[in-house]
Structure formats: C-alpha cells, structure tokens
Design a protein around this motif. Structure first.
Motif, PDB file in Angstrom:
ATOM      1  N   TYR A 285     -19.010 -18.413  34.210  1.00 57.14           N
ATOM      2  CA  TYR A 285     -18.142 -19.385  34.879  1.00 57.14           C
ATOM      3  C   TYR A 285     -18.073 -20.685  34.079  1.00 57.14           C
ATOM      4  CZ  TYR A 285     -16.453 -22.699  38.343  1.00 57.14           C
ATOM      5  OH  TYR A 285     -15.735 -23.678  38.980  1.00 57.14           O
ATOM      6  N   LEU A 286     -19.228 -21.197  33.655  1.00 57.46           N
ATOM      7  CA  LEU A 286     -19.258 -22.448  32.883  1.00 57.46           C
ATOM      8  C   LEU A 286     -18.539 -22.294  31.549  1.00 57.46           C
ATOM      9  CD1 LEU A 286     -22.903 -23.648  33.623  1.00 57.46           C
ATOM     10  CD2 LEU A 286     -20.764 -24.572  34.551  1.00 57.46           C
ATOM     11  N   LEU A 287     -18.734 -21.171  30.866  1.00 58.11           N
ATOM     12  CA  LEU A 287     -18.025 -20.931  29.608  1.00 58.11           C
ATOM     13  C   LEU A 287     -16.512 -20.874  29.841  1.00 58.11           C
ATOM     14  CD1 LEU A 287     -20.358 -18.305  27.890  1.00 58.11           C
ATOM     15  CD2 LEU A 287     -19.990 -20.683  27.211  1.00 58.11           C
ATOM     16  N   GLY A 288     -16.098 -20.291  30.947  1.00 63.20           N
ATOM     17  CA  GLY A 288     -14.674 -20.248  31.281  1.00 63.20           C
ATOM     18  C   GLY A 288     -14.116 -21.633  31.539  1.00 63.20           C
ATOM     19  N   MET A 289     -14.886 -22.483  32.231  1.00 64.60           N
ATOM     20  CA  MET A 289     -14.435 -23.857  32.468  1.00 64.60           C
ATOM     21  C   MET A 289     -14.271 -24.607  31.157  1.00 64.60           C
ATOM     22  SD  MET A 289     -16.559 -25.194  35.837  1.00 64.60           S
ATOM     23  CE  MET A 289     -16.833 -26.713  35.023  1.00 64.60           C
ATOM     24  N   ILE A 290     -15.256 -24.484  30.285  1.00 60.55           N
ATOM     25  CA  ILE A 290     -15.222 -25.208  29.007  1.00 60.55           C
ATOM     26  C   ILE A 290     -14.059 -24.720  28.148  1.00 60.55           C
ATOM     27  CG2 ILE A 290     -16.467 -25.556  26.830  1.00 60.55           C
ATOM     28  CD1 ILE A 290     -19.075 -25.436  28.567  1.00 60.55           C
ATOM     29  N   SER A 291     -13.895 -23.412  28.045  1.00 58.11           N
ATOM     30  CA  SER A 291     -12.811 -22.889  27.202  1.00 58.11           C
ATOM     31  C   SER A 291     -11.448 -23.190  27.819  1.00 58.11           C
ATOM     32  CB  SER A 291     -12.984 -21.388  26.961  1.00 58.11           C
ATOM     33  OG  SER A 291     -12.919 -20.678  28.174  1.00 58.11           O
ATOM     34  N   GLY A 292     -11.326 -23.150  29.122  1.00 56.52           N
ATOM     35  CA  GLY A 292     -10.061 -23.479  29.776  1.00 56.52           C
ATOM     36  C   GLY A 292      -9.675 -24.923  29.573  1.00 56.52           C
ATOM     37  N   ARG A 293     -10.645 -25.804  29.660  1.00 54.99           N
ATOM     38  CA  ARG A 293     -10.371 -27.229  29.428  1.00 54.99           C
ATOM     39  C   ARG A 293      -9.948 -27.475  27.982  1.00 54.99           C
ATOM     40  NH1 ARG A 293     -13.296 -32.428  31.655  1.00 54.99           N
ATOM     41  NH2 ARG A 293     -12.379 -33.925  30.237  1.00 54.99           N
ATOM     42  N   GLY A 294     -10.633 -26.822  27.051  1.00 52.30           N
ATOM     43  CA  GLY A 294     -10.268 -26.960  25.643  1.00 52.30           C
ATOM     44  C   GLY A 294      -8.874 -26.438  25.365  1.00 52.30           C
ATOM     45  N   LEU A 295      -8.524 -25.315  25.966  1.00 49.11           N
ATOM     46  CA  LEU A 295      -7.193 -24.738  25.785  1.00 49.11           C
ATOM     47  C   LEU A 295      -6.115 -25.656  26.353  1.00 49.11           C
ATOM     48  CD1 LEU A 295      -5.474 -22.342  24.858  1.00 49.11           C
ATOM     49  CD2 LEU A 295      -5.853 -21.322  27.111  1.00 49.11           C
ATOM     50  N   MET A 296      -6.370 -26.228  27.527  1.00 54.77           N
ATOM     51  CA  MET A 296      -5.381 -27.145  28.121  1.00 54.77           C
ATOM     52  C   MET A 296      -5.220 -28.399  27.264  1.00 54.77           C
ATOM     53  SD  MET A 296      -4.121 -25.520  30.548  1.00 54.77           S
ATOM     54  CE  MET A 296      -3.053 -26.800  31.145  1.00 54.77           C
ATOM     55  N   GLY A 297      -6.301 -28.902  26.684  1.00 61.34           N
ATOM     56  CA  GLY A 297      -6.217 -30.057  25.794  1.00 61.34           C
ATOM     57  C   GLY A 297      -5.391 -29.733  24.561  1.00 61.34           C
ATOM     58  N   LEU A 298      -5.583 -28.542  24.010  1.00 57.37           N
ATOM     59  CA  LEU A 298      -4.806 -28.117  22.846  1.00 57.37           C
ATOM     60  C   LEU A 298      -3.321 -28.013  23.190  1.00 57.37           C
ATOM     61  CD1 LEU A 298      -4.728 -27.041  19.926  1.00 57.37           C
ATOM     62  CD2 LEU A 298      -5.134 -24.762  20.881  1.00 57.37           C
ATOM     63  N   ILE A 299      -3.018 -27.451  24.341  1.00 57.01           N
ATOM     64  CA  ILE A 299      -1.612 -27.321  24.765  1.00 57.01           C
ATOM     65  C   ILE A 299      -0.987 -28.702  24.932  1.00 57.01           C
ATOM     66  CG2 ILE A 299      -0.135 -26.625  26.705  1.00 57.01           C
ATOM     67  CD1 ILE A 299      -1.989 -24.174  27.008  1.00 57.01           C
ATOM     68  N   ARG A 300      -1.714 -29.652  25.542  1.00 61.34           N
ATOM     69  CA  ARG A 300      -1.176 -31.005  25.713  1.00 61.34           C
ATOM     70  C   ARG A 300      -0.908 -31.672  24.362  1.00 61.34           C
ATOM     71  NH1 ARG A 300      -5.474 -31.861  29.388  1.00 61.34           N
ATOM     72  NH2 ARG A 300      -4.819 -31.152  31.421  1.00 61.34           N
ATOM     73  N   ARG A 301      -1.835 -31.505  23.428  1.00 59.51           N
ATOM     74  CA  ARG A 301      -1.634 -32.101  22.096  1.00 59.51           C
ATOM     75  C   ARG A 301      -0.426 -31.495  21.396  1.00 59.51           C
ATOM     76  NH1 ARG A 301      -7.764 -32.139  20.627  1.00 59.51           N
ATOM     77  NH2 ARG A 301      -7.337 -30.021  21.145  1.00 59.51           N
TER      78      ARG A 301
ATOM     79  N   ARG B 253       2.196 -30.103  22.788  1.00 59.55           N
ATOM     80  CA  ARG B 253       3.413 -30.587  23.459  1.00 59.55           C
ATOM     81  C   ARG B 253       3.725 -32.020  23.059  1.00 59.55           C
ATOM     82  NH1 ARG B 253       3.031 -28.396  29.667  1.00 59.55           N
ATOM     83  NH2 ARG B 253       3.603 -26.248  29.207  1.00 59.55           N
ATOM     84  N   GLY B 254       2.681 -32.839  22.919  1.00 61.88           N
ATOM     85  CA  GLY B 254       2.865 -34.226  22.502  1.00 61.88           C
ATOM     86  C   GLY B 254       3.455 -34.320  21.104  1.00 61.88           C
ATOM     87  N   LYS B 255       2.999 -33.466  20.199  1.00 67.16           N
ATOM     88  CA  LYS B 255       3.521 -33.459  18.828  1.00 67.16           C
ATOM     89  C   LYS B 255       4.959 -32.972  18.801  1.00 67.16           C
ATOM     90  CE  LYS B 255      -0.854 -32.954  16.437  1.00 67.16           C
ATOM     91  NZ  LYS B 255      -1.678 -32.107  15.584  1.00 67.16           N
ATOM     92  N   GLN B 256       5.297 -31.970  19.622  1.00 67.61           N
ATOM     93  CA  GLN B 256       6.674 -31.482  19.672  1.00 67.61           C
ATOM     94  C   GLN B 256       7.602 -32.557  20.206  1.00 67.61           C
ATOM     95  OE1 GLN B 256       6.543 -27.955  22.073  1.00 67.61           O
ATOM     96  NE2 GLN B 256       5.893 -26.658  20.377  1.00 67.61           N
TER      97      GLN B 256
END
Length: 112
Positions: free
Chosen positions: A86-102, A104-107
């Motif tokens: 569960y904790l690994l899923g939270m960490i990886s999900g947060r990292g993935l969402m941060g990458l998606i936001r970055r 989108r910001g660059k686009q």
C-alpha cells in the motif's frame, strides 16, 4: 446553549445578530460552529472505522508468507506485506501524478 458559546474563550461575539469570530479567523454564526462539530464527529467516526478495519486485517493475517525478489526470499506477516505494498503504491502514485503535472505544464508553455 448560546450562553455557553458566548462564554467560550475561543469565540468572540461580534454583534447582536449572533455572529461570531471563529477560532480560525472567519466570521460565522452559531450554525456554522455546530456544523463544524458535526463534520468533526463524522470524520472521527470515519477514522475509527478505518482503524478498526486495519486492526482486523492485522489480527486475521498474522501468518508468515514468503516473498521472493531477485533471488532473495523474505518472510513476513501477510498484514505487513499488505501495508508495504500500500505504501509503495502511494509513493509511486504520487510520483506519477507529479510527473504528469510537470509534463502538462511544459506542454502548456510551448503553446503560448
């Protein structure tokens, strides 16, 4: 009931229309204060239910399971394995969402 609220050290009565300066700096009525208490009780109940479910998970899953990864074998209680995943899923999900936001910001900056 209002006498109890008026005497509270956390609330300051602002005018004769039962408007109060709430502890967090907003102006509200006695209904707002009571609504906050209801929501606090609701979230407390939600937290108690979640905690009870976690306790049941731990108690019912104390048997040791063996996990193999890259030639290593690790034995741990099933409940601990569930918490780690569960904790690994939270960490990886947060990292993935941060990458998606970055991305989108660059686009967005290229289109301007």
């Amino acid at each position: 009931m209002t006498a109890m609220v008026e005497d509270s050290m956390f609330l300051k009565r602002l005018d004769v229309f039962s408007t109060y300066l709430l502890p967090w700096g907003e102006v509200g009525t006695l209904g707002d204060i009571q609504g906050e208490k209801v929501m606090d009780k609701f979230w407390l109940a939600v937290k108690v239910v979640i905690l009870a479910l976690i306790v049941v998970l731990v108690v019912q899953n104390i048997e040791v399971v063996h996990v193999q990864l890259l030639g290593w074998t690790i034995g741990m209680p099933m409940a601990l394995l569930v918490v780690i995943i569960y904790l690994l899923g939270m960490i990886s999900g947060r990292g993935l969402m941060g990458l998606i936001r970055r991305l989108r910001g660059k686009q967005g900056s290229h289109h301007h």
